[in-house]
Structure formats: C-alpha cells, structure tokens
Design a protein around this motif. Sequence first.
Motif, short mmCIF file in Angstrom:
data_model
loop_
_atom_site.label_atom_id
_atom_site.label_comp_id
_atom_site.label_asym_id
_atom_site.label_seq_id
_atom_site.Cartn_x
_atom_site.Cartn_y
_atom_site.Cartn_z
N GLU A 11 -1.78 -7.27 -8.06
CA GLU A 11 -3.25 -6.59 -7.73
C GLU A 11 -3.01 -5.08 -7.93
O GLU A 11 -3.64 -4.61 -8.62
N ARG A 12 -1.96 -4.67 -7.32
CA ARG A 12 -1.82 -3.09 -7.33
C ARG A 12 -1.47 -2.68 -8.57
O ARG A 12 -1.76 -1.48 -9.12
N THR A 13 -0.69 -3.37 -9.49
CA THR A 13 -0.41 -3.08 -10.75
C THR A 13 -1.62 -3.09 -11.54
O THR A 13 -1.92 -1.91 -12.27
N ILE A 14 -2.34 -4.06 -11.53
CA ILE A 14 -3.76 -3.96 -12.33
C ILE A 14 -4.65 -2.85 -11.90
O ILE A 14 -5.09 -2.43 -12.75
N GLU A 15 -4.71 -2.72 -10.68
CA GLU A 15 -5.50 -1.47 -10.20
C GLU A 15 -5.04 -0.38 -10.87
O GLU A 15 -5.97 0.46 -11.21
N ARG A 16 -3.86 0.01 -10.78
CA ARG A 16 -3.26 1.04 -11.37
C ARG A 16 -3.66 1.22 -12.87
O ARG A 16 -4.14 2.34 -13.45
N ILE A 17 -3.53 0.07 -13.59
CA ILE A 17 -3.50 0.09 -15.10
C ILE A 17 -5.16 0.43 -15.44
O ILE A 17 -5.34 1.05 -16.22
N SER A 18 -5.96 -0.34 -14.54
CA SER A 18 -7.51 -0.20 -14.83
C SER A 18 -7.75 1.27 -14.61
O SER A 18 -8.72 1.85 -15.39
N TRP A 19 -7.34 2.08 -13.55
CA TRP A 19 -7.63 3.42 -13.31
C TRP A 19 -6.85 4.38 -14.55
O TRP A 19 -7.63 5.06 -14.84
N ASP A 20 -5.70 3.88 -15.07
CA ASP A 20 -5.48 4.72 -16.25
C ASP A 20 -6.06 4.56 -17.32
O ASP A 20 -6.33 5.48 -17.98
N LEU A 21 -6.57 3.21 -17.68
CA LEU A 21 -7.54 3.08 -18.66
C LEU A 21 -8.77 3.75 -18.88
O LEU A 21 -9.22 4.26 -19.82
N GLU A 22 -9.45 3.64 -17.44
CA GLU A 22 -10.52 4.50 -17.25
C GLU A 22 -10.45 6.05 -17.47
O GLU A 22 -11.13 6.43 -18.16
N LYS A 23 -9.21 6.46 -17.18
CA LYS A 23 -8.95 8.09 -17.23
C LYS A 23 -9.01 8.28 -18.88
O LYS A 23 -9.58 9.13 -19.35
N LYS B 75 0.80 -1.14 -0.04
CA LYS B 75 -0.02 0.23 -0.13
C LYS B 75 0.96 1.25 0.05
O LYS B 75 0.40 2.42 -0.54
N ALA B 76 2.18 1.04 0.39
CA ALA B 76 2.83 2.29 0.70
C ALA B 76 3.56 2.63 -0.60
O ALA B 76 4.24 3.77 -0.61
N TYR B 77 3.37 1.66 -1.72
CA TYR B 77 4.13 2.17 -2.93
C TYR B 77 3.45 3.89 -3.36
O TYR B 77 2.32 3.82 -3.36
N THR B 78 4.52 4.60 -3.85
CA THR B 78 4.08 5.60 -4.42
C THR B 78 3.62 5.37 -6.01
O THR B 78 3.81 4.41 -6.60
N GLU B 79 2.83 6.31 -6.20
CA GLU B 79 2.20 6.33 -7.45
C GLU B 79 3.21 6.24 -8.81
O GLU B 79 3.28 5.54 -9.78
N THR B 80 4.37 6.97 -8.49
CA THR B 80 5.58 7.01 -9.41
C THR B 80 6.14 5.56 -9.27
O THR B 80 6.55 5.17 -10.51
N GLU B 81 6.33 4.81 -8.30
CA GLU B 81 6.84 3.55 -8.22
C GLU B 81 5.92 2.64 -8.88
O GLU B 81 6.54 1.78 -9.88
N ILE B 82 4.72 2.95 -8.76
CA ILE B 82 3.85 1.83 -9.56
C ILE B 82 4.25 2.02 -11.22
O ILE B 82 3.94 1.19 -11.83
N SER B 83 3.68 3.45 -11.38
CA SER B 83 3.62 3.63 -12.95
C SER B 83 5.14 3.43 -13.70
O SER B 83 4.96 3.23 -14.99
N SER B 84 6.11 3.44 -12.93
CA SER B 84 7.50 3.25 -13.73
C SER B 84 7.67 1.81 -13.39
O SER B 84 9.04 1.18 -13.52
N HIS B 85 6.90 0.94 -13.05
CA HIS B 85 7.21 -0.31 -12.58
C HIS B 85 8.34 -0.62 -11.66
O HIS B 85 9.31 -1.68 -11.96
#
Length: 414
Positions: free
Chosen positions: A126-138, A64-74
Amino acid sequence: MRSVEALETIYRPWLLRVTRRLARGEELRTNLAQILEQFYNALIQAVETGDPAWLDPILNEWVKAYTETEISSHELSLLAILGQLHLTTLDVAREILTEADALSLLSLAAPAFVYAFQTAARLEMERTIERISWDLEKANASLQRLDKSKSNFISVAAHELKTPLTLIEGYAAMLRDQLPASAEFEQARIILKGVNNGTRRLREIIDDMIDVSLIDNQLLSLNFQPVWINRLIDLLHKDLARSLEERQQILEIYPFDGWAEMTFGDSERLYQAFRNVLLNSIKYTPDGGKISISGRQLPGFVEIIIADTGIGIDPEDHLRIFDKFGNLGDVSLHSSGKTKYKGGGPGLGLSITKGIIEAHGGSIWVESPGYDEIKCPGSTFHILLPLRKTPPDDRTAKLFAPLYDTENFSGGSG
Ligand code: ADP
C-alpha cells in the motif's frame, strides 16, 4: 509451562540476539531495543488472546516510519526484519526451553508471525502504491504544464508570425500589380510567383498552428449549417484533381447509403478535416497508387472510410499520429509541397482533423497492418460522424428552419 511464560523466559536472550543481528553500534542497538520491546509485548498479547491484530499498531508504525528514499529505492525491509525475528524466536526457544515447551510455544506463535508477514506485505504494498500514485500525479501535472506552455508558444508564435507575413504578402501584391506586362519582366514575375507560393504555404502553416491552439484550449467554435457528405466529397475530388493527376493516382468514390443525407455540421471545418486525411493519402501513397472513399450508414451515424495503397503506419503509431507534431517521418525530408511523396509536414494536420471531428461529436481512427515502403500495405482512416437531423442550437434553428422543414432536403445522388 504456559506459552506466555515461555515467551517471557526467552525474552532477554531473544532481545540480545536480535539487536546484535539487526544493528551495529551501541546507539542503534538501544533504539532498536525499545522498538523490539514494543513488538514483543504485542506478540505476547497476540499469543495470549489468540488475536494477532495486537500486532497491527507496531507494524503500521514501522511502515509509516519508512523514509521517502527507502520507498523510492524499493529498500523496504520489514519482511526481512520479521524473518529475522521469527528465526531468532525459533533458535532461542529451541536452545532455552524444553522440547515440549518450545514446540507448544512455536505452534502458538506461528499464527501471529504468519499474520505479521501478511500484514507487513500488504502495508508495504500500500505504501509503495501510494508513493507511485503520488509520483504519477506529479509527473502528470508537470506534463500538463509542459503541454500548456507548448500550446501557449504555438499560439504566440502563430500570431507574431502573422503580422510580418501580411506585410510580405501586401508588398508582393503591390509589386505584382506594378510590374509592366512586357516580356522583359517575365523573370521578375516568375520570382514573384515563387514568393507567392512560399507565403501561401507559410499562411497555411500559421493557420494550422492557430487551429491547433484553438482546439487545445477548447476554443474551436463550429458554425453549424446543413451539410451533405457527398457534396463535400465531390468538391474535394475537384479540388485535389490536379494533385492526383501529378501523382498519377486514382481516387475511387463508392457511394453508400446515407452519404447523400443532410446533417448539421460546420461544412468548412469538415471539408478541412476530410482534406487533411485525403492529402495525407496522396502524400504517403507512391505514384500510380489508388485511394478510395467509401462508407456505411449506422444507426444515428455515418462512417466515412478513406483507404489508400500507401506506405502504411505501424500499429504502435496509430494513436500517436493524431497528436500535435505527431509526424513520424524524417524531419530532413520535410517538404514545402503538400502532396509530394513522403514529404512530411509539421505534423498538425491529423491533430486538427481529430479536433474537428470530435467537436462534431464524432471520432476518427486508423487501421493499417504496418509501415512498409516496399510492400505498401496501405492505411484506412475511419471517420464516424453523428447524423444530426435537427439544428444543435436556436440560432441555427432559426436560420435554417425553412430549409430543413421541407421534405425534399436531400443531397441527391452526388
Ligand atoms: P504531416 O504534416 O506530417 O503529414 P499529419 O498530422 O497530417 O502530419 O500526419 C501525421 C503523421 O501520420 C505523418 O507524418 C505520417 O507519418 C503519418 N500518416 C498520416 N497519414 C498517413 C497515411 N495515409 N499513410 C501513411 N502515413 C500517414
């Protein structure tokens, strides 16, 4: 020595080594030490109870503590950190404990680490998928906004263009009426004819733009009435005879079961839809080519098949051509003529056709081996229309009741 005791014995050196390996700088090390202590306590509980789920809260917290940047830059690193923790446990246990104690500790800790690796991998995924779905929705929302503003632009532009066009048409008509019939005005008559052709084509384009925005906004209303496919095709054949002749093309019509059946539909709109497909067949088939109309009856449907011997369409464009502005040709080759060879238009025809057919509850698709201007593999358009034997609404029912009740309500052989 009990495994829990063994774990407690190696804790201090373990912590020292892990913090050195993972964090540079005193401040970072202090923060990390607190987090690692939580992990180690959970590990002791997991080993003592044999239930690795004790590790869940800390692993969840880390992911949960991952930042958005860490997730989006894998840059997800939990698996790597767990790898370090595991490795350090092995090293320190081997160095400090007796061989027997180290072996027993490591074999008891192994399931907890395996569980931690699996859980971390799942949570990170799961966190990556969550992030990708959010990006896709946007992205989807911004595409929808873009499409809406494109559609609004078409609608406004079409209506704005209509007023000056009506003025030009009116003045041109007045001029034509006032021109004396004598030979000295022949040149002026030719020029006026040119103006007329231009304004007619412009009106067609504006009407197409209005149709596209009606379809986009689900405002296309259909005037249902009895329709016979064979009669529509006959009319079209006559309408396009001149273009076919100019392009020395042959249109072959193969009557099929069901083509003379009455169905309820909007005859004008259906005519427009078939015309668009046929105009394209003429346009994208070289001089001297052949176009055919055939079909078949299916339960509750009739399928009309329009095939040509033209330049064909690449399979990857089979869906795109039905989008608005889905023209594939070179924009510089756009032509004011509707049937000039390869003279591309604005790319609205097929999107309108699709809108009309779908509003009737039907569907349209194309088959073609590919695009080849030399070999001309041809394209085949399929139009599937439901056969509606009864009127779709009360108004149509009242209007046409006397007609469709009669027995001999057939379009004849055509
Ligand atoms: P356009 O005004 O460009 O003809 P359409 O929406 O009618 O627009 O068609 C979209 C595109 O599909 C065309 O630009 C053309 O590239 C392709 N196309 C349509 N019909 C045919 C056909 N019968 N053969 C080959 N290409 C075709």
